[in-house]
Scaffold this active site. Structure first.
Site, PDB file in Angstrom:
ATOM      1  N   SER A  83       0.837  -1.134  -0.168  1.00  0.00           N
ATOM      2  CA  SER A  83       0.098   0.070   0.000  1.00  0.00           C
ATOM      3  C   SER A  83       0.691   1.011   0.091  1.00  0.00           C
ATOM      4  O   SER A  83       1.914   1.608  -0.846  1.00  0.00           O
ATOM      5  CB  SER A  83      -0.894  -0.028   1.187  1.00  0.00           C
ATOM      6  OG  SER A  83      -1.914   0.865   1.133  1.00  0.00           O
ATOM      7  N   ARG A 115     -12.130   6.904   9.054  1.00  0.00           N
ATOM      8  CA  ARG A 115     -11.554   5.485   9.314  1.00  0.00           C
ATOM      9  C   ARG A 115     -12.725   4.594   8.682  1.00  0.00           C
ATOM     10  O   ARG A 115     -12.288   3.707   8.048  1.00  0.00           O
ATOM     11  CB  ARG A 115     -11.263   5.241  10.804  1.00  0.00           C
ATOM     12  CG  ARG A 115     -10.489   3.875  10.833  1.00  0.00           C
ATOM     13  CD  ARG A 115      -9.145   3.787   9.946  1.00  0.00           C
ATOM     14  NE  ARG A 115      -8.350   2.822  10.518  1.00  0.00           N
ATOM     15  CZ  ARG A 115      -7.110   2.399   9.816  1.00  0.00           C
ATOM     16  NH1 ARG A 115      -6.743   3.275   8.945  1.00  0.00           N
ATOM     17  NH2 ARG A 115      -6.596   1.377  10.098  1.00  0.00           N
ATOM     18  N   ASP A 135      -8.448  -6.151  -4.868  1.00  0.00           N
ATOM     19  CA  ASP A 135      -8.312  -4.885  -4.338  1.00  0.00           C
ATOM     20  C   ASP A 135      -8.682  -3.801  -5.294  1.00  0.00           C
ATOM     21  O   ASP A 135      -8.166  -3.585  -6.430  1.00  0.00           O
ATOM     22  CB  ASP A 135      -6.747  -4.585  -4.427  1.00  0.00           C
ATOM     23  CG  ASP A 135      -6.288  -3.644  -3.908  1.00  0.00           C
ATOM     24  OD1 ASP A 135      -6.925  -2.775  -3.617  1.00  0.00           O
ATOM     25  OD2 ASP A 135      -4.881  -3.459  -3.396  1.00  0.00           O
ATOM     26  N   HIS A 188      -7.866  -5.031  -0.664  1.00  0.00           N
ATOM     27  CA  HIS A 188      -6.760  -4.371  -0.518  1.00  0.00           C
ATOM     28  C   HIS A 188      -5.867  -5.010   0.890  1.00  0.00           C
ATOM     29  O   HIS A 188      -4.653  -5.018   0.940  1.00  0.00           O
ATOM     30  CB  HIS A 188      -6.806  -2.825  -0.381  1.00  0.00           C
ATOM     31  CG  HIS A 188      -5.760  -2.152  -0.141  1.00  0.00           C
ATOM     32  ND1 HIS A 188      -4.681  -2.220  -0.839  1.00  0.00           N
ATOM     33  CD2 HIS A 188      -5.156  -1.127   0.862  1.00  0.00           C
ATOM     34  CE1 HIS A 188      -3.668  -1.322  -0.773  1.00  0.00           C
ATOM     35  NE2 HIS A 188      -4.056  -0.887   0.626  1.00  0.00           N
ATOM     36  N   ASP A 189      -6.906  -5.236   1.969  1.00  0.00           N
ATOM     37  CA  ASP A 189      -6.278  -5.660   3.002  1.00  0.00           C
ATOM     38  C   ASP A 189      -5.484  -7.254   2.871  1.00  0.00           C
ATOM     39  O   ASP A 189      -4.922  -7.428   3.804  1.00  0.00           O
ATOM     40  CB  ASP A 189      -7.574  -6.204   4.081  1.00  0.00           C
ATOM     41  CG  ASP A 189      -7.262  -5.063   5.163  1.00  0.00           C
ATOM     42  OD1 ASP A 189      -6.712  -4.085   5.325  1.00  0.00           O
ATOM     43  OD2 ASP A 189      -8.359  -5.015   5.906  1.00  0.00           O
TER      44      ASP A 189
END
Lengths: 373, 373
Positions: B153, B222, B316, B349-350
């Site tokens: 990232s 967040r 992602d 993405h994680d």
């Protein structure tokens, strides 16, 4: 005014004084519903088309409310003389959904028991409740059976709900960019909006009427919504990485064009929409599940007997095409295969409000076929 | 403590008193950088690996800071004896990025000219500035040339920046779930976070230190981030449409599981991260563009001479695989074809923080090959 429009139209309303029973068991009384009509009901009352609007739309789907209006109704490209929903042929009705803030009863309406706006004393309403109110309105207008119910996004949910709850009430359904329930990711986006509104200090547990409104929270919530209306491709095309301000990138307050777009649209929205209505309608969207009361999605969809057209768009990630696949598969397995057209578009979810060429052609052809049946 | 971990490690820091020139032309002095190291530097100083953390990570990448710690560092599955970044072989360094709040100078640090936290008087910092500070730290540690720079990232952005700005400083680069610039859609998500923090009345133009912090705004920001860390598939798998509360769906305050997840993680984040740091680091992410100063993306990537491994994950959507395609195409056209592995994962993405099996194997094999070269 554009030449081939539905012309000057007036938003009308009707108020039902009797008790209106909601799916939750709660009761609203009275209930007002705002609506517009375009074209005329034919003699045998067989040409009525109900248009259901999306999340924050209104009854003003086509034509102009005043000769000075700069813009026509939200689906004017689709509704009017010679258009997909041809007002020379059809009697088109669009009503504002229950819980909204454009003339139909919602949380900003006066609660007769207190003389003040309902705010959070307003009951949770559902898509089924919205549809039930539409049916009541149609009965008042003398329409017993609809030729078609059509809508995009949350409007498509209403069309599906019509088909499942009142299987004999509509000859055909057109469901665009929609599904029988939203994805958990869509709920996540709605969660951002909910928190943004509720954490705005001006929200005050919904009792902000007559005071400052939770403008920042509503704007931020709407910004999150706008992300879902576009697509990755649309973001690239519309904004790219272009800067939106004259400041250097090293300025803490410099912004990209995409930020200006979100801010502008987020705040513009707060001038026209009530924050509590937004919360109630998001709620209705989240809890909508076509299968409620029928045991399963399959059992619900089995009830559909109307001729059905499903339209989806390739880059829609709020209502992804796989949700339409699912409906097609189930209906086909039930022996009632729908028509389905996937339109290639970069516009994402917003495509149903922007891509008129192919969409209009597909709808015209479908309605022609239903008429000839 | 897990057995095969890097063991007990202490976060250390070094403070540079001399002026540190930023890309913006502004100056920071002094600058402190927090870091951890695992393994030992070999005699010819050829085994140093720099790990760059993502947006809100810290220098604590592996092992335990205390025997009582429940969890090890953020990439412990990848760094340790016998792991992908094998601390029996490599001297692994991870430092907290400039602008963050885990020991490295950032907006919550004391501005020596006022004796109070910088807040918005902190200069905008860039990925290039972060990398420059890492280089200064490495020189202090006696490392002249890196065997590898790796990161996921925003950590991957730093790895790319190393390759382009200091082409001779690292023998190899590992860039995971990353790109040379983020998409406009990613900027849109960051915009939601920015507005949420800035519109929180506790933010007070950044001067909230010693007072109530803009907790709600940071939590909402967040939450928007968390949407981008997952994928549509992950949302289905993790939450589906399961209800997260005992209330009936007709209760205005009922929630889905996905909402509980976002709320929990959004607010948990506020306990560990400074709101201004979040804004500065999002800014650095937005304005990062590998091509700045080199004329074009192509010209920038042409400068890469390190052996490069690119890893991306199928679902992602924050750093979509087409961004990795672009780098591969350009590097290949320049005669420096990278290795590229796309890992099939539902995690979005994680995934770079969750999918260790294939990722670790690919990295081990790559490092082995570079070593033998």
């Amino acid at each position: 005014m554009k030449e081939n429009s539905a012309g000057l139209v007036r938003t009308q309303s009707v108020t039902f004084k009797e008790e209106f029973f909601l799916q939750s068991g709660r009761i609203l009384s009275p209930v007002t519903v705002a609506y517009e009509t375009y074209g005329s009901l034919n003699e045998d009352k067989s040409n009525a088309v109900l248009i259901c609007h999306a999340l924050t739309g209104s009854a003003h789907a086509a034509g102009y409310n005043s000769p000075d209006d700069e813009k026509p109704g939200w689906w004017d490209d689709m509704i009017g003389p010679g258009k997909a929903f041809d007002t020379d042929k059809y009697f088109v009705i669009c009503s504002n959904m229950l819980g909204s803030c454009y003339g139909t009863t919602g949380p900003s309406s006066v609660d007769p028991s207190t003389g003040r706006p309902y705010a959070l004393r307003f009951p949770v309403v559902t898509v089924k409740d919205m549809v039930k109110l539409q049916k009541k309105l149609l009965a008042r207008l003398g329409v017993e059976k609809l030729f078609c119910v059509a809508g995009g996004s949350m409007g498509g949910m209403q069309a599906l709900e019509w088909g499942v709850t009142y299987p004999d009430a509509a000859e055909s359904l057109i469901v665009i960019s929609s599904a029988g329930r939203i994805t958990p990711m869509a709920i996540a986006f709605n969660t951002i909006a909910r928190f943004a509104v509720k954490k705005d200090p001006n929200w005050m547990d919904g009792d902000y009427y007559g005071k400052a409104s939770p403008r920042d929270g509503l704007a931020i919530g709407r910004m999150a919504g706008h992300i879902t209306y576009l697509s990755d491709a649309a973001f690239h095309k519309k904004f790219g990485r272009r800067l939106g301000s004259q400041e250097s990138i090293y300025d803490f307050n410099s912004v990209y064009e995409v930020e200006n777009y979100l801010r502008y649209n987020g705040y513009k929205f707060t001038e026209r929409f009530d924050a509590n209505s937004y919360l109630y309608i998001l709620k209705a969207m989240d809890i909508f599940d076509l299968s409620y009361g029928f045991g399963s999605y399959e059992e619900a969809l089995k009830r559909l007997s109307a001729k059905t057209l499903l339209i989806d768009f390739t880059t829609d990630f709020l209502f992804p095409p796989y949700q339409t696949d699912e409906i097609v598969d189930i209906m086909t397995a039930c022996g009632n295969p729908p028509e389905r057209v996937t339109i290639d578009s970069d516009y994402g979810h917003d495509a149903f409000l922007l891509e008129f060429g192919e969409q209009a052609a597909v709808i015209s052809a479908f309605l022609r076929k239903v008429r000839k049946k």
